[in-house]
Design an enzyme around this catalytic site. Structure first.
Site, PDB file in Angstrom:
ATOM      1  N   HIS A   1      -7.427   3.456   1.554  1.00  0.00           N
ATOM      2  CA  HIS A   1      -6.439   3.928   2.522  1.00  0.00           C
ATOM      3  C   HIS A   1      -7.093   3.940   3.897  1.00  0.00           C
ATOM      4  CE1 HIS A   1      -2.885   5.940   3.879  1.00  0.00           C
ATOM      5  NE2 HIS A   1      -3.454   7.103   4.100  1.00  0.00           N
TER       6      HIS A   1
ATOM      7  N   ASP B   1       0.830  -1.207   0.000  1.00  0.00           N
ATOM      8  CA  ASP B   1       0.000   0.000   0.000  1.00  0.00           C
ATOM      9  C   ASP B   1       0.867   1.261   0.000  1.00  0.00           C
ATOM     10  OD1 ASP B   1      -2.180  -1.653   0.103  1.00  0.00           O
ATOM     11  OD2 ASP B   1      -2.814  -1.088   2.117  1.00  0.00           O
ATOM     12  N   ASP B   2       0.234   2.387  -0.286  1.00  0.00           N
ATOM     13  CA  ASP B   2       0.831   3.728  -0.164  1.00  0.00           C
ATOM     14  C   ASP B   2       1.895   4.015  -1.216  1.00  0.00           C
ATOM     15  OD1 ASP B   2      -0.811   3.954   2.047  1.00  0.00           O
ATOM     16  OD2 ASP B   2       0.780   3.602   3.504  1.00  0.00           O
TER      17      ASP B   2
END
Length: 360
Positions: free
Chosen positions: A171, A50-51
């Site tokens: 998120h 992620d991110d």
């Protein structure tokens, strides 16, 4: 789990479950069928970082983990300060890339940038992980504005990558929140996206290494995710049979714990049935302020040494070797379109054997 992580003791199911992972997954079902279970991968595992796009240092680590062969998919923050360079990296290295829909951190990319919005603070930033949840619970979030922002992020993704995302997740798990999950599912269906994430991790409420606030948040995420299954299913979305990541985030990640969570997912699953799973990860080199973030600078989570710890776990040979020894095959989201013998379609029905709520 013992301090060295080798043995897992679970309560809250029909019986106490203890497993030494060195003995492999075959204990979870009839041993006489173990050989047939290994005729194809027992688990096909997507490892999602992620991110992506948060900052160049985080992205550097994510690409290293992908090239090492452990990370098989990434989720891009299109409002991240490094989103454009991250998209270039994804194209250069042919990294399967999805959208990390963001409603909690930084600045929006949609119409809310130019107008007053229920999604934003007076300073023009999203309300934060808990602030957004509190505003939503109070009825202060306008869901049509959520839909506008999600559509804007999906469009921005197409501009950056030249195609639709392989998947869309949220998120800080915003995509499974009440109300949000409905407009999220509608937006994905409209954009032709089929895969999402369902963050339900069996037994996470009994993971003693998690501090009480972490366990409470994980159990709340699971509760919301179970409620989101209806809207997701009605709009044709798919997800993996099992999910890992709530119990293995940051300093809690280890090869032992990843394997333990997969073993819990396999409990009560017949040995001749294969499973699909996703491991959520947040690897990278720690952000160094002021670089990074989504418009407000990097947060403590991204600056922490825990990002580097995850990177080390994911790139060390131990994890990949133990996954292979236990019949786990690493794959990308797109690979799940090709089903193997014994596999069903990742959906609500596939999750029924282990969707009992985790003990708080």
């Amino acid at each position: 789990m013992t301090p060295d992580g080798s043995t897992v003791t679970m309560t809250g199911h029909s019986s106490v479950y203890t497993r030494n992972l060195a003995e492999g997954f075959s204990e979870a079902s009839n041993p006489s069928k173990a050989s047939s279970a290994m005729a194809w991968p027992r688990v096909r595992l997507v490892v999602t970082a992620d991110d992506f796009g948060y900052c160049p240092r985080r992205d550097k680590g994510i690409v290293e983990a992908f090239l090492a062969g452990t990370v098989t998919s990434v989720s891009l923050l299109v409002n991240g300060t490094a989103a454009e360079s991250a998209a270039e990296l994804a194209l250069r290295h042919s990294i399967p890339t999805g959208l990390h829909a963001n409603l909690t951190e930084g600045r929006p990319v949609g119409p809310a940038r130019h107008n007053a919005s229920s999604l934003l603070s007076p300073e023009g930033f999203f309300l934060g992980k808990m602030g957004f949840r509190e505003a939503l619970a109070a009825g202060d979030v306008a869901l049509p504005q959520v839909r506008e922002e999600l559509e804007a992020q999906l469009s921005r993704f197409r501009e950056l990558l030249g195609r639709s995302p392989t998947h869309v997740d949220g998120h800080q798990h915003v995509h499974v929140l009440p109300g949000v999950c409905q407009v999220f599912a509608e937006a994905l269906q409209a954009f032709g996206v089929r895969f999402t994430r369902l963050p339900v991790e069996r037994g996470v409420g009994s993971c003693a290494w998690l501090e009480a606030p972490e366990r409470a948040f994980a159990c709340t995420v699971e509760r919301d995710a179970r409620a989101a299954m209806g809207p997701f299913s009605r709009h044709g979305l798919r997800w993996t049979d099992a999910f890992v990541g709530l119990s293995t985030c940051g300093r809690h990640m280890s090869a032992h714990r990843v394997l333990a969570s997969l073993a819990r997912a396999l409990e009560d699953i017949p040995a001749d049935r294969a499973l699909t799973a996703e491991l959520m990860a947040h690897p990278g080199y720690p952000s160094v302020p002021p670089a990074g973030g989504c418009g407000e600078g990097p947060d403590a989570f991204s600056c922490s040494w825990e990002r580097l710890h995850e990177l080390h776990v994911l790139t060390a040979p131990t994890l990949r070797a133990r996954l292979a020894q236990n019949g786990v095959q690493l794959c990308a989201i797109d690979d799940l379109n090709s089903k193997r013998p014994g596999e069903g379609v990742p959906c609500e029905a596939a999750l029924e054997p282990f969707l009992e709520p985790s003990p708080p």
